[in-house]
Design an enzyme around this catalytic site. Sequence first.
Site, mmCIF file in Angstrom:
data_model
loop_
_atom_site.group_PDB
_atom_site.id
_atom_site.type_symbol
_atom_site.label_atom_id
_atom_site.label_comp_id
_atom_site.label_asym_id
_atom_site.label_seq_id
_atom_site.Cartn_x
_atom_site.Cartn_y
_atom_site.Cartn_z
ATOM 1 N N HIS A 1 -22.888 0.168 14.082
ATOM 2 C CA HIS A 1 -22.247 1.328 13.481
ATOM 3 C C HIS A 1 -22.254 2.514 14.448
ATOM 4 O O HIS A 1 -23.103 2.616 15.322
ATOM 5 C CB HIS A 1 -22.823 1.684 12.108
ATOM 6 C CG HIS A 1 -24.174 2.315 12.084
ATOM 7 N ND1 HIS A 1 -25.154 1.922 11.200
ATOM 8 C CD2 HIS A 1 -24.722 3.320 12.797
ATOM 9 C CE1 HIS A 1 -26.231 2.663 11.378
ATOM 10 N NE2 HIS A 1 -25.998 3.526 12.357
ATOM 11 N N ASN B 1 -26.390 -2.660 13.688
ATOM 12 C CA ASN B 1 -25.252 -3.475 13.264
ATOM 13 C C ASN B 1 -23.958 -2.996 13.916
ATOM 14 O O ASN B 1 -22.874 -3.366 13.504
ATOM 15 C CB ASN B 1 -25.122 -3.454 11.736
ATOM 16 C CG ASN B 1 -24.919 -2.052 11.182
ATOM 17 O OD1 ASN B 1 -24.786 -1.085 11.947
ATOM 18 N ND2 ASN B 1 -24.889 -1.917 9.874
ATOM 19 N N GLU C 1 -20.067 2.066 8.828
ATOM 20 C CA GLU C 1 -20.677 0.746 8.740
ATOM 21 C C GLU C 1 -19.627 -0.342 8.975
ATOM 22 O O GLU C 1 -18.426 -0.079 8.887
ATOM 23 C CB GLU C 1 -21.309 0.576 7.351
ATOM 24 C CG GLU C 1 -22.394 1.618 7.036
ATOM 25 C CD GLU C 1 -23.722 1.350 7.748
ATOM 26 O OE1 GLU C 1 -23.736 0.608 8.752
ATOM 27 O OE2 GLU C 1 -24.749 1.888 7.284
ATOM 28 N N ASP D 1 -22.671 13.398 11.438
ATOM 29 C CA ASP D 1 -22.939 12.960 10.070
ATOM 30 C C ASP D 1 -24.096 13.727 9.432
ATOM 31 O O ASP D 1 -24.819 14.466 10.102
ATOM 32 C CB ASP D 1 -23.216 11.439 10.028
ATOM 33 C CG ASP D 1 -24.175 10.973 11.125
ATOM 34 O OD1 ASP D 1 -24.864 11.822 11.717
ATOM 35 O OD2 ASP D 1 -24.233 9.764 11.388
HETATM 36 C C1 GLP Z 1 -28.207 6.433 12.619
HETATM 37 C C2 GLP Z 1 -27.180 7.574 12.834
HETATM 38 C C3 GLP Z 1 -26.312 7.302 14.026
HETATM 39 C C4 GLP Z 1 -27.231 6.858 15.135
HETATM 40 C C5 GLP Z 1 -27.744 5.481 14.853
HETATM 41 C C6 GLP Z 1 -28.829 5.005 15.805
HETATM 42 O O1 GLP Z 1 -28.146 5.861 11.366
HETATM 43 N N1 GLP Z 1 -26.337 7.891 11.711
HETATM 44 O O2 GLP Z 1 -25.561 8.454 14.359
HETATM 45 O O3 GLP Z 1 -26.524 6.815 16.348
HETATM 46 O O4 GLP Z 1 -28.132 5.344 13.501
HETATM 47 O O5 GLP Z 1 -30.044 5.635 15.569
HETATM 48 P P1 GLP Z 1 -31.256 5.570 16.582
HETATM 49 O O6 GLP Z 1 -30.829 6.328 17.788
HETATM 50 O O7 GLP Z 1 -32.398 6.224 15.879
HETATM 51 O O8 GLP Z 1 -31.485 4.138 16.883
#
Ligand code: GLP
Length: 253
Positions: free
Chosen positions: A140, A138, A145, A69
């Site tokens: 995702h 959440n 989402e 992403d």
């Molecule tokens: C973000 C990214 C995801 C990631 C997730 C967890 O928003 N778009 O690809 O896996 O949230 O992030 P983190 O590893 O910082 O908790």
Amino acid sequence: MAMKLLKVADYAEMSRQAADIIIKQVKEKPNAVLGLATGSTVLGVYRELAADHRQHGTSYRLVRTVNLDEYVGLDPDHPNSYRYYMNQHLFAQLDIPLHETHVPDGLAADLDEECRRYERLIDELGGIDLQLLGIGRNGHIGFNEPGTPFSTATHVVELTELTREANARFFPSLDDVPRYAITMGIATILRSRRIVLLASGEEKADAMARLLEGVVTPDLPASALHLHPDVTIIADCEALSLIPKEKRRVDAP
Ligand code: GLP
């Protein structure tokens, strides 16, 4: 269901185990297509890959990468763009040619066309051999989402407030967090031949408990992974702290 759960003690152990899987994949298939993620969870994995490359010379010269992403509206040189993060934390530390690394273009004039281009690109590369995933609080995956249909390909998403707040720690203020992003869809992710999902810390415990309950629902995007034949979850004690005690034994030292 072919979901394998590796319970590990902590973040360091999670990072080492995930790095080992990726290194093995690259040794088995030197021109592997790696699907990569951003965020705090995978940082340790990238540090391990960089250290292994320095110490043991594992080569990424033929590897191709596609990231999950990217924020809409951030320049690749913007310190909060995922392109910048990847260059900084991983690509600059390896011998991978930068032109073989792909991140959606959040500045594309036609974002829908960019999404279609990204899907074609993944196909042209021969599909993703190994997709690395984190999980949002959440549930995702990527930026898919809750509520996203499992059939969705790469698309533009409006980020939820929870996600924007969770990611605000990287930005000067909440207002600076972009409102839109391009993300591989759940269908895109499910086409990967193998998936490794990482979870660390108690802020992921609720999402992990729901994921491991096994109910498959768009309300928890990560639950789509139950539909995939080859998923490995590597999670630490804190991320598994809401799972009933008897299932919480630590398997790896
Ligand atoms: C973000 C990214 C995801 C990631 C997730 C967890 O928003 N778009 O690809 O896996 O949230 O992030 P983190 O590893 O910082 O908790």
